[in-house]
Write a protein that holds these residues in place. Structure first.
Motif, PDB file in Angstrom:
ATOM      1  N   ALA A 198       0.270  -0.399   0.716  1.00  7.20           N
ATOM      2  CA  ALA A 198      -0.565   0.449   1.566  1.00  7.20           C
ATOM      3  C   ALA A 198       0.289   1.259   2.533  1.00  7.20           C
ATOM      4  O   ALA A 198       0.029   2.445   2.776  1.00  7.20           O
ATOM      5  CB  ALA A 198      -1.568  -0.409   2.337  1.00  7.20           C
ATOM      6  N   VAL A 199       1.310   0.635   3.090  1.00  4.97           N
ATOM      7  CA  VAL A 199       2.206   1.346   4.009  1.00  4.97           C
ATOM      8  C   VAL A 199       2.874   2.522   3.293  1.00  4.97           C
ATOM      9  O   VAL A 199       2.967   3.633   3.836  1.00  4.97           O
ATOM     10  CB  VAL A 199       3.264   0.380   4.580  1.00  4.97           C
ATOM     11  N   ALA A 200       3.336   2.295   2.079  1.00  4.51           N
ATOM     12  CA  ALA A 200       3.956   3.380   1.306  1.00  4.51           C
ATOM     13  C   ALA A 200       2.966   4.517   1.070  1.00  4.51           C
ATOM     14  O   ALA A 200       3.305   5.701   1.237  1.00  4.51           O
ATOM     15  CB  ALA A 200       4.468   2.837  -0.027  1.00  4.51           C
ATOM     16  N   ARG A 201       1.747   4.163   0.691  1.00  2.00           N
ATOM     17  CA  ARG A 201       0.738   5.183   0.407  1.00  2.00           C
ATOM     18  C   ARG A 201       0.324   5.937   1.674  1.00  2.00           C
ATOM     19  O   ARG A 201       0.083   7.145   1.641  1.00  2.00           O
ATOM     20  CB  ARG A 201      -0.476   4.542  -0.260  1.00  2.00           C
ATOM     21  N   ILE A 202       0.247   5.229   2.800  1.00  2.00           N
ATOM     22  CA  ILE A 202      -0.080   5.879   4.072  1.00  2.00           C
ATOM     23  C   ILE A 202       1.030   6.845   4.469  1.00  2.00           C
ATOM     24  O   ILE A 202       0.772   7.975   4.901  1.00  2.00           O
ATOM     25  CB  ILE A 202      -0.330   4.816   5.175  1.00  2.00           C
ATOM     26  N   LYS A 203       2.266   6.434   4.300  1.00  2.00           N
ATOM     27  CA  LYS A 203       3.396   7.302   4.619  1.00  2.00           C
ATOM     28  C   LYS A 203       3.382   8.562   3.762  1.00  2.00           C
ATOM     29  O   LYS A 203       3.707   9.662   4.249  1.00  2.00           O
ATOM     30  CB  LYS A 203       4.707   6.531   4.389  1.00  2.00           C
ATOM     31  N   ALA A 316      10.536  -0.088   0.091  1.00  2.00           N
ATOM     32  CA  ALA A 316      11.306   0.934  -0.625  1.00  2.00           C
ATOM     33  C   ALA A 316      10.840   1.056  -2.069  1.00  2.00           C
ATOM     34  O   ALA A 316      10.702   2.167  -2.608  1.00  2.00           O
ATOM     35  CB  ALA A 316      12.798   0.593  -0.570  1.00  2.00           C
ATOM     36  N   HIS A 317      10.577  -0.090  -2.699  1.00  2.00           N
ATOM     37  CA  HIS A 317      10.091  -0.085  -4.084  1.00  2.00           C
ATOM     38  C   HIS A 317       8.741   0.611  -4.183  1.00  2.00           C
ATOM     39  O   HIS A 317       8.523   1.457  -5.055  1.00  2.00           O
ATOM     40  CB  HIS A 317       9.982  -1.521  -4.596  1.00  2.00           C
ATOM     41  N   ASP A 318       7.821   0.268  -3.270  1.00  2.00           N
ATOM     42  CA  ASP A 318       6.485   0.850  -3.343  1.00  2.00           C
ATOM     43  C   ASP A 318       6.495   2.336  -3.011  1.00  2.00           C
ATOM     44  O   ASP A 318       5.695   3.103  -3.560  1.00  2.00           O
ATOM     45  CB  ASP A 318       5.525   0.080  -2.424  1.00  2.00           C
ATOM     46  N   LEU A 319       7.384   2.768  -2.143  1.00  2.00           N
ATOM     47  CA  LEU A 319       7.526   4.205  -1.875  1.00  2.00           C
ATOM     48  C   LEU A 319       7.929   4.947  -3.143  1.00  2.00           C
ATOM     49  O   LEU A 319       7.371   6.000  -3.469  1.00  2.00           O
ATOM     50  CB  LEU A 319       8.572   4.439  -0.784  1.00  2.00           C
ATOM     51  N   GLN A 320       8.883   4.402  -3.859  1.00  2.00           N
ATOM     52  CA  GLN A 320       9.348   5.035  -5.096  1.00  2.00           C
ATOM     53  C   GLN A 320       8.242   5.078  -6.149  1.00  2.00           C
ATOM     54  O   GLN A 320       8.017   6.096  -6.802  1.00  2.00           O
ATOM     55  CB  GLN A 320      10.563   4.285  -5.644  1.00  2.00           C
ATOM     56  N   VAL A 321       7.548   3.948  -6.308  1.00  2.00           N
ATOM     57  CA  VAL A 321       6.505   3.854  -7.334  1.00  2.00           C
ATOM     58  C   VAL A 321       5.358   4.807  -7.028  1.00  2.00           C
ATOM     59  O   VAL A 321       4.902   5.564  -7.906  1.00  2.00           O
ATOM     60  CB  VAL A 321       5.980   2.400  -7.439  1.00  2.00           C
ATOM     61  N   GLU A 322       4.876   4.790  -5.790  1.00  2.00           N
ATOM     62  CA  GLU A 322       3.720   5.619  -5.425  1.00  2.00           C
ATOM     63  C   GLU A 322       4.080   7.107  -5.422  1.00  2.00           C
ATOM     64  O   GLU A 322       3.272   7.940  -5.799  1.00  2.00           O
ATOM     65  CB  GLU A 322       3.154   5.177  -4.074  1.00  2.00           C
TER      66      GLU A 322
END
Length: 330
Positions: A198-203, A316-322
């Motif tokens: 969720a943090v990655a998606r919000i960013k 970092a992983h979720d930022l890349q994936v999203e």
């Protein structure tokens, strides 16, 4: 080459363990239920060395057939209905798979056996959720169990039946009482990955809110890649014993949230977080923290990834994936 048979092969721990054992020179067999498991293709794409074998923890004959097919030296039972919140809604299914599934696997091992000189060694994935309403802090191998969910109750049965079969039939069977262990492979339904994703998606502007339950619960969080080493070490000992595997540190869900938002440069995280009573458990586990002294002394095991590094890795992983899914360049 030694052979390992893993249930729950498509889960976080199954994937980490398969990769670790392959690096140790093992032939790796993974058990899958049915022909339409949606995760099998992705796992095999990353780890084509795994040989998938059909089987079902609810069906003893299928387990006997699977073991006869794989002829393993070591069996790692990681398969379970493992999402605690779901266990309240599907208590009977949880008891059948997470609890009785252990009994069926032990029976299958007793029937198949392995050679007289090389009997099958068995690892059971026990859980810190068995401690539940804790009687002492930190928790060790002698701490009494007081589970607070159908999942925890089923895990207690699985743990106790391993002890019973070890003492009754002289099986090399042991349990690892693993405290919470996470990583980028964690399922999105679990709170750590729910938060970091969720943090990655919000960013990235893809989501505007993170909805959670109790922010005060505290857990002993480690890295799954560290914990599968402990599983393997338990089966390399001369005598089967049970071990607590934990970092010995505790962190609240609020700290998890704050640190995750901090990884993407968001300090005022509260504006993005909402609590919803539907995410509170009927019976809460407030604090879990493990004492892994026995594992550190006898197995020589130590965690290598600390909590800040773990959260940084997951965000970092979720930022890349999203970002990849949304076609956003980082």
């Amino acid at each position: 080459m030694p052979r390992a048979f893993i249930t729950g092969i498509t889960g976080q721990d199954g994937q980490h363990l398969a990769s670790f054992l392959h690096s140790k020179g093992y032939d790796v067999y993974g058990m899958v239920k049915g022909q339409s498991n949606p995760h099998v293709g992705a796992v095999l794409e990353e780890m084509p060395f795994i040989e998938m074998v059909p089987g079902d923890l609810a069906d003893l004959p299928s387990l006997v057939a699977a073991l006869n097919m794989a002829q393993p030296d070591e069996v790692y039972n990681l398969g379970a209905i493992s999402f605690v919140a779901l266990s309240f809604n599907q208590a009977e299914l949880t008891a059948n798979i997470t609890g009785l599934g252990v009994l069926r696997m032990l029976e299958a091992i007793r029937m198949v056996g392995g050679s007289q000189n090389n009997p099958i060694r068995f690892y059971q994935a026990s859980s810190s959720e068995m401690f539940g309403k804790v009687r002492e802090t930190p928790q060790n191998e002698q701490t009494p169990f007081h589970p607070r969910s159908p999942y925890g109750c089923a895990k207690v049965f699985g743990h106790d039946i391993v002890v019973n079969y070890r003492e009754s039939y002289d099986l090399f069977a042991c349990s690892g009482i693993l405290f919470n262990h996470e990583g980028p492979r964690r399922g999105i339904e679990f709170v750590t990955r729910k938060v970091t994703n969720a943090v990655a998606r919000i960013k990235l502007g893809l989501q505007h809110e993170l909805v959670l339950g109790n922010l005060d619960s505290k857990r002993d969080w480690g890295y799954a890649g560290d914990y599968v080493r402990a599983m393997w070490l338990m089966l390399q000992q001369d005598v089967p014993e049970d071990y607590v595997i934990a970092t010995g540190e505790t962190h609240s869900i609020e700290e998890l949230v704050e640190r995750s938002f901090g990884e993407v440069g968001i300090d005022d995280w509260r504006q993005y977080v909402r609590q919803d009573p539907k995410f509170f458990r009927p019976a809460e586990v407030d604090l879990l923290i493990g004492d892994s002294s026995k594992a550190r002394e006898r197995l020589g095991w130590m965690p290598e990834i600390d909590f800040p590094t773990l959260i940084s890795m997951m965000v970092a992983h979720d930022l890349q994936v999203e970002a990849a899914k949304a076609g956003i360049e980082l």
